[in-house]
Scaffold this active site. Sequence first.
Site, PDB file in Angstrom:
ATOM      1  N   HIS A 332       3.347  -1.310  -5.057  1.00 15.03           N
ATOM      2  CA  HIS A 332       3.514  -2.622  -4.461  1.00 15.03           C
ATOM      3  C   HIS A 332       4.165  -2.454  -3.098  1.00 15.03           C
ATOM      4  O   HIS A 332       5.000  -1.573  -2.924  1.00 15.03           O
ATOM      5  CB  HIS A 332       4.397  -3.506  -5.358  1.00 15.03           C
ATOM      6  N   ASP A 389      -0.412  -6.865 -12.230  1.00 15.82           N
ATOM      7  CA  ASP A 389      -1.815  -6.796 -12.645  1.00 15.82           C
ATOM      8  C   ASP A 389      -2.073  -5.760 -13.727  1.00 15.82           C
ATOM      9  O   ASP A 389      -3.170  -5.709 -14.281  1.00 15.82           O
ATOM     10  CB  ASP A 389      -2.693  -6.481 -11.426  1.00 15.82           C
TER      11      ASP A 389
HETATM   12  N1  CMC Z   1      -2.132   5.130  -6.710  1.00 15.96           N
HETATM   13  C1  CMC Z   1      -1.913   6.281  -6.031  1.00 15.96           C
HETATM   14  N2  CMC Z   1      -1.231   6.357  -4.878  1.00 15.96           N
HETATM   15  C2  CMC Z   1      -0.736   5.214  -4.377  1.00 15.96           C
HETATM   16  C3  CMC Z   1      -0.921   3.987  -5.019  1.00 15.96           C
HETATM   17  C4  CMC Z   1      -1.645   3.973  -6.238  1.00 15.96           C
HETATM   18  N3  CMC Z   1      -1.851   2.835  -6.893  1.00 15.96           N
HETATM   19  N4  CMC Z   1      -0.334   3.019  -4.310  1.00 15.96           N
HETATM   20  C5  CMC Z   1       0.205   3.605  -3.241  1.00 15.96           C
HETATM   21  N5  CMC Z   1      -0.031   4.934  -3.272  1.00 15.96           N
HETATM   22  C6  CMC Z   1       0.440   5.942  -2.313  1.00 15.96           C
HETATM   23  C7  CMC Z   1      -0.428   5.909  -1.050  1.00 15.96           C
HETATM   24  O1  CMC Z   1      -1.495   6.819  -1.136  1.00 15.96           O
HETATM   25  C8  CMC Z   1       0.575   6.264   0.009  1.00 15.96           C
HETATM   26  O2  CMC Z   1       0.748   7.672   0.003  1.00 15.96           O
HETATM   27  P1  CMC Z   1       1.074   8.455   1.399  1.00 15.96           P
HETATM   28  O3  CMC Z   1       2.394   7.929   1.855  1.00 15.96           O
HETATM   29  O4  CMC Z   1       1.119   9.886   0.975  1.00 15.96           O
HETATM   30  O5  CMC Z   1      -0.051   8.128   2.335  1.00 15.96           O
HETATM   31  C9  CMC Z   1       1.890   5.646  -0.480  1.00 15.96           C
HETATM   32  O6  CMC Z   1       1.755   5.554  -1.908  1.00 15.96           O
HETATM   33  C10 CMC Z   1       2.155   4.272   0.089  1.00 15.96           C
HETATM   34  O7  CMC Z   1       1.002   3.491  -0.112  1.00 15.96           O
HETATM   35  P2  CMC Z   1       0.506   2.391   0.907  1.00 15.96           P
HETATM   36  O8  CMC Z   1      -0.933   2.121   0.671  1.00 15.96           O
HETATM   37  O9  CMC Z   1       0.927   2.748   2.287  1.00 15.96           O
HETATM   38  O10 CMC Z   1       1.387   1.172   0.434  1.00 15.96           O
HETATM   39  P3  CMC Z   1       1.079  -0.331   0.695  1.00 15.96           P
HETATM   40  O11 CMC Z   1       2.386  -1.045   0.597  1.00 15.96           O
HETATM   41  O12 CMC Z   1       0.285  -0.526   1.932  1.00 15.96           O
HETATM   42  O13 CMC Z   1       0.130  -0.750  -0.544  1.00 15.96           O
HETATM   43  C11 CMC Z   1      -0.678  -1.577  -2.593  1.00 15.96           C
HETATM   44  C12 CMC Z   1       0.526  -1.485  -1.632  1.00 15.96           C
HETATM   45  C13 CMC Z   1      -0.340  -2.556  -3.714  1.00 15.96           C
HETATM   46  C14 CMC Z   1      -1.897  -2.134  -1.833  1.00 15.96           C
HETATM   47  C15 CMC Z   1      -0.979  -0.167  -3.163  1.00 15.96           C
HETATM   48  O14 CMC Z   1       0.129   0.314  -3.889  1.00 15.96           O
HETATM   49  C16 CMC Z   1      -2.249  -0.144  -4.012  1.00 15.96           C
HETATM   50  O15 CMC Z   1      -3.349  -0.005  -3.473  1.00 15.96           O
HETATM   51  N6  CMC Z   1      -2.100  -0.294  -5.385  1.00 15.96           N
HETATM   52  C17 CMC Z   1      -3.266  -0.379  -6.259  1.00 15.96           C
HETATM   53  C18 CMC Z   1      -3.829  -1.791  -6.214  1.00 15.96           C
HETATM   54  C19 CMC Z   1      -2.960  -2.786  -6.945  1.00 15.96           C
HETATM   55  O16 CMC Z   1      -2.516  -2.563  -8.055  1.00 15.96           O
HETATM   56  N7  CMC Z   1      -2.746  -3.960  -6.294  1.00 15.96           N
HETATM   57  C20 CMC Z   1      -1.988  -5.067  -6.877  1.00 15.96           C
HETATM   58  C21 CMC Z   1      -0.730  -5.331  -6.128  1.00 15.96           C
HETATM   59  S1  CMC Z   1       0.411  -6.419  -6.959  1.00 15.96           S
HETATM   60  C22 CMC Z   1      -0.366  -7.938  -7.120  1.00 15.96           C
HETATM   61  C23 CMC Z   1      -0.900  -8.542  -5.872  1.00 15.96           C
HETATM   62  O17 CMC Z   1      -0.402  -8.364  -4.775  1.00 15.96           O
HETATM   63  O18 CMC Z   1      -1.886  -9.224  -5.983  1.00 15.96           O
END
Ligand code: CMC
Length: 469
Positions: A332, A389
């Site tokens: 998140h 989720d």
């Molecule tokens: N699985 C594997 N690696 C992950 C994941 C994951 N689910 N989420 C983040 N990372 C890693 C990512 O690869 C990155 O690594 P690095 O720093 O080495 O490049 C690091 O963690 C930070 O990730 P980010 O994408 O920069 O973080 P963000 O804040 O932009 O993204 C997120 C947040 C929710 C989009 C992401 O964690 C994700 O894609 N999760 C899976 C989708 C999900 O479950 N979404 C629902 C979110 S909660 C409900 C809502 O908002 O609707």
Amino acid sequence: MTQKTAAAKAPPKPETKAPAKTPAKPADSFTLTDNASGKSWQLPARTSVMGGRLIDIKRLYGDTGVLTYDPGYTSTASCKSDITYIDGEKGVLLHRGYSIDELAEKSDFMEVCYLLLYGELPTPEQKTSFESDIRIHTLLHEQLISFYNGFIRNAHPMSIMVGVVGALSSFYHDSTDITDIGARRLAAHRLIAKMPTIGAYAYKYSLGMSFPTPHNDCSYSENLLQMMFSNPAEKYKIDPVLAQAIDRILILHADHEQNASTSTVRLAGSSGANPYACIAAGIASLWGPAHGGANEAVLKMLDEIGSADRIGAYIKKAQDKNDKFRLMGFGHRVYKNYDPRARVMRDTCHEVLEVLGVEDPKLKLAMELERIALEDDYFIKKKLYPNVDFYSGIIMKAMGFPTSMFTVMFAIGRTAGWISHWKEMLRDEDSKIGRPRQLYLGAKAREYLPLDRRGHTDKKVSWAWLWGG
Ligand code: CMC
């Protein structure tokens, strides 16, 4: 001795220069220094009620000619708000000061809608009056119902939601003067009331079934349940445990401060756009798998993993930089701890499965996946925990919702938050049309070349290169 001789014999006084006058720094401010020119500016600080200090950069560009660069707004507060507070490090979520755990346990969705919209929990009279205000708007205009026939039968219900909610704007455009608080209130109540009907009809349309009439003698969640699962040939008996589970799901999704869809609603609304169209924009943003679409993606992922012995391979895939796979329902932007909504959702999931007598191997698989991920170094280091989720899809599946309806349920709950933020934005004297700036990295000004004077470039140009880089 004359004074003159005395002075001549006295040791020379150290030269004291008056200190250069530096402008007084306001106590609560930050200093921005441009190392290239040596210039400094004072930027005022703002302090949140909870959650620390912020640099107020509202006047930065006007005063200094400098912009900030912050893709994804990871460090930017786009507005001030009284509605929801999140402490991502501690895993705390409060609506108007009340913890989500307490609201999920003791409150109901109508009360939470009132709280988000109006700032306080309603008194018994206010609650009764609010509920009846919502009830009188549950029906859809017959012409709106005819919109459904325009959709292909296997349309994703979220596409129907975007279309039909957007179409509400054509029914209520002239009557929606957003400078009129009565019209705002009516739009807010109508949206909260009609979303379950619009969502249930999207589902019934996919099944080729007739559209059920809302039952205004039921609670909001009971009515949603009966519209989804009743059929005209049989009497539908509402299971109170399932109605309560729906209510809890709606509460857990009701608001989450400035997430992508809420920010979309605010941005769309900042131009003075029609509120129904703004909510349709929010629904579009919610649909993506990184946001509300993740609940659907979690189930697809669990299907793909299939069995516990394959979890290790998927955990590895999620860590592989060359693999686009992510563990859906994990991570998140704000929470660097267990999402408090996920905890309530997990408990609700157990309750619902027990009541339904469902032994869902997916729940077991999800719990095992959670256990392994929470012990894995990569997930620990990156503070990736289950989010809301992760478990919601399992509950909804057990209740009989098809996966494509999961995000629709999220949208129904989140409408309360979206419309509360829209209302708050319109009242905020600081609010302006949203208009981010950019870091321009394109070509400098150049002369237009007529077609016959353009030579071949050495660049390998393919569609893949043009679209993907
Ligand atoms: N699985 C594997 N690696 C992950 C994941 C994951 N689910 N989420 C983040 N990372 C890693 C990512 O690869 C990155 O690594 P690095 O720093 O080495 O490049 C690091 O963690 C930070 O990730 P980010 O994408 O920069 O973080 P963000 O804040 O932009 O993204 C997120 C947040 C929710 C989009 C992401 O964690 C994700 O894609 N999760 C899976 C989708 C999900 O479950 N979404 C629902 C979110 S909660 C409900 C809502 O908002 O609707």
